[in-house]
Design a protein around this motif. Structure first.
Motif, short mmCIF file in Angstrom:
data_model
loop_
_atom_site.label_atom_id
_atom_site.label_comp_id
_atom_site.label_asym_id
_atom_site.label_seq_id
_atom_site.Cartn_x
_atom_site.Cartn_y
_atom_site.Cartn_z
N ILE A 175 4.52 6.57 -9.69
CA ILE A 175 4.18 5.88 -11.00
C ILE A 175 4.93 4.50 -10.87
CG2 ILE A 175 4.99 6.01 -13.55
CD1 ILE A 175 5.31 9.26 -12.84
N ARG A 176 4.27 3.42 -11.17
CA ARG A 176 4.66 2.26 -11.13
C ARG A 176 4.77 1.50 -12.33
NH1 ARG A 176 5.80 2.51 -5.90
NH2 ARG A 176 4.06 2.79 -4.44
N ALA A 177 4.29 1.87 -13.46
CA ALA A 177 4.60 1.47 -14.70
C ALA A 177 4.36 2.53 -15.92
CB ALA A 177 3.51 0.61 -15.04
N PRO A 178 4.75 2.36 -17.04
CA PRO A 178 4.76 3.31 -18.20
C PRO A 178 3.32 3.45 -18.45
CG PRO A 178 6.19 1.54 -18.66
CD PRO A 178 5.76 1.40 -17.33
N GLY A 179 2.94 4.78 -19.29
CA GLY A 179 1.58 4.92 -19.57
C GLY A 179 1.37 6.34 -19.61
N GLY A 180 0.21 6.87 -19.91
CA GLY A 180 -0.24 8.36 -19.82
C GLY A 180 -0.83 8.79 -18.67
N PRO A 181 -1.76 9.68 -18.63
CA PRO A 181 -2.16 10.22 -17.23
C PRO A 181 -2.79 9.20 -16.10
CG PRO A 181 -2.89 11.70 -18.94
CD PRO A 181 -2.38 10.34 -19.62
N GLU A 182 -3.23 8.18 -16.78
CA GLU A 182 -3.83 7.23 -15.69
C GLU A 182 -2.80 6.45 -14.81
OE1 GLU A 182 -2.72 5.11 -19.42
OE2 GLU A 182 -3.89 6.67 -19.04
N VAL A 183 -1.42 6.32 -15.02
CA VAL A 183 -0.53 5.87 -14.42
C VAL A 183 -0.11 6.64 -13.13
CG1 VAL A 183 0.14 4.51 -16.32
CG2 VAL A 183 1.59 6.40 -15.70
N LEU A 184 -0.35 8.07 -13.38
CA LEU A 184 -0.11 9.04 -12.17
C LEU A 184 -1.07 8.78 -10.97
CD1 LEU A 184 0.85 12.05 -14.28
CD2 LEU A 184 2.47 10.42 -13.26
N LYS A 185 -0.56 8.17 -9.73
CA LYS A 185 -1.28 7.91 -8.85
C LYS A 185 -1.03 8.77 -7.65
CE LYS A 185 -3.58 4.65 -11.06
NZ LYS A 185 -4.85 4.89 -11.77
N ILE A 186 -1.77 9.06 -6.65
CA ILE A 186 -1.76 9.67 -5.57
C ILE A 186 -1.63 8.63 -4.35
CG2 ILE A 186 -2.09 11.77 -3.77
CD1 ILE A 186 -1.26 12.36 -6.49
N GLU A 187 -0.68 8.25 -3.58
CA GLU A 187 -0.76 7.28 -2.72
C GLU A 187 -0.08 7.70 -1.24
OE1 GLU A 187 1.26 3.69 -4.06
OE2 GLU A 187 -0.02 3.61 -5.94
N GLU A 188 -0.46 7.02 -0.13
CA GLU A 188 0.20 7.08 0.91
C GLU A 188 1.28 6.30 0.88
OE1 GLU A 188 -0.35 9.54 4.43
OE2 GLU A 188 -1.46 9.42 2.84
N VAL A 189 2.47 7.04 1.16
CA VAL A 189 3.87 6.38 1.22
C VAL A 189 4.67 6.53 2.54
CG1 VAL A 189 4.29 6.11 -1.32
CG2 VAL A 189 5.28 8.10 -0.10
N PRO A 190 5.70 5.63 2.87
CA PRO A 190 6.27 5.90 4.22
C PRO A 190 7.26 7.13 3.78
CG PRO A 190 6.62 3.53 3.23
CD PRO A 190 6.06 4.19 2.43
N VAL A 191 7.56 8.12 4.77
CA VAL A 191 8.46 9.22 4.68
C VAL A 191 9.80 8.29 4.78
CG1 VAL A 191 9.48 11.21 5.86
CG2 VAL A 191 6.92 10.80 5.95
N PRO A 192 10.66 8.71 3.78
CA PRO A 192 12.13 8.14 3.83
C PRO A 192 12.76 8.50 4.88
CG PRO A 192 11.56 9.45 1.60
CD PRO A 192 10.36 9.64 2.54
N VAL A 193 13.82 7.65 5.27
CA VAL A 193 14.78 8.03 6.50
C VAL A 193 16.15 8.05 5.73
CG1 VAL A 193 15.63 7.32 8.47
CG2 VAL A 193 13.51 6.71 8.14
N PRO A 194 16.81 9.36 5.69
CA PRO A 194 17.90 9.37 5.21
C PRO A 194 19.24 8.63 5.88
CG PRO A 194 17.33 11.50 6.22
CD PRO A 194 16.04 10.66 6.19
N ARG A 195 20.02 8.18 4.84
CA ARG A 195 21.16 7.40 5.34
C ARG A 195 22.38 8.53 5.76
NH1 ARG A 195 20.50 3.22 1.02
NH2 ARG A 195 20.77 4.86 -0.21
N VAL A 196 23.40 8.00 6.39
CA VAL A 196 24.67 9.00 6.16
C VAL A 196 25.12 9.51 5.04
CG1 VAL A 196 27.27 9.07 6.95
CG2 VAL A 196 25.48 7.75 8.59
N GLY A 197 25.20 10.67 4.88
CA GLY A 197 25.53 11.50 3.75
C GLY A 197 24.67 11.90 2.96
#
Length: 113
Positions: free
Chosen positions: A9-31
């Motif tokens: 979700i990049r902006a406010p709105g209704g169902p149309e703002v919910l997008k399925i995207e390919e994103v980087p897998v996060p890398v956890p930091r210490v803790g």
């Protein structure tokens, strides 16, 4: 870099703002820990915030993380009791949103990733 599909979700709105995207897998930091989410819920607070009907004025992406933080705490405390009303696949996220808007769930709405 590894990637994964995610509801974004990049902006406010209704169902149309919910997008399925390919994103980087996060890398956890210490803790930190990386948690693989197999399902998630859609709730009224999120719906109203996405539609700009709430007093929340922070970042939309930060707001979406808050319920998950609370969920992890409830699981850790053994206090989680959930009645599932409807389940949807990730590619049905807009229909899950409409189901919440129209109060058709009869319990929690779960989106399976």
């Amino acid at each position: 870099m590894a990637t994964m599909k995610a509801a974004v979700i990049r902006a406010p709105g209704g169902p149309e703002v919910l997008k399925i995207e390919e994103v980087p897998v996060p890398v956890p930091r210490v803790g930190e820990a990386l948690i693989r989410v197999k399902a998630f819920g859609v709730n009224r607070s999120e719906l109203f915030t996405r539609q700009e009907h709430s007093s929340y004025s922070g970042d939309v992406e930060d707001f979406m993380r808050m319920p998950f933080d609370a969920l992890v705490q409830q699981v850790a405390e053994g206090a989680l009791r959930v009645q599932i009303g409807r389940t949807f696949r990730l590619d049905e996220i807009a229909e899950a949103h409409r189901c919440m808007e129209e109060n058709r769930a009869g319990g929690k709405i779960v989106v399976l990733t």
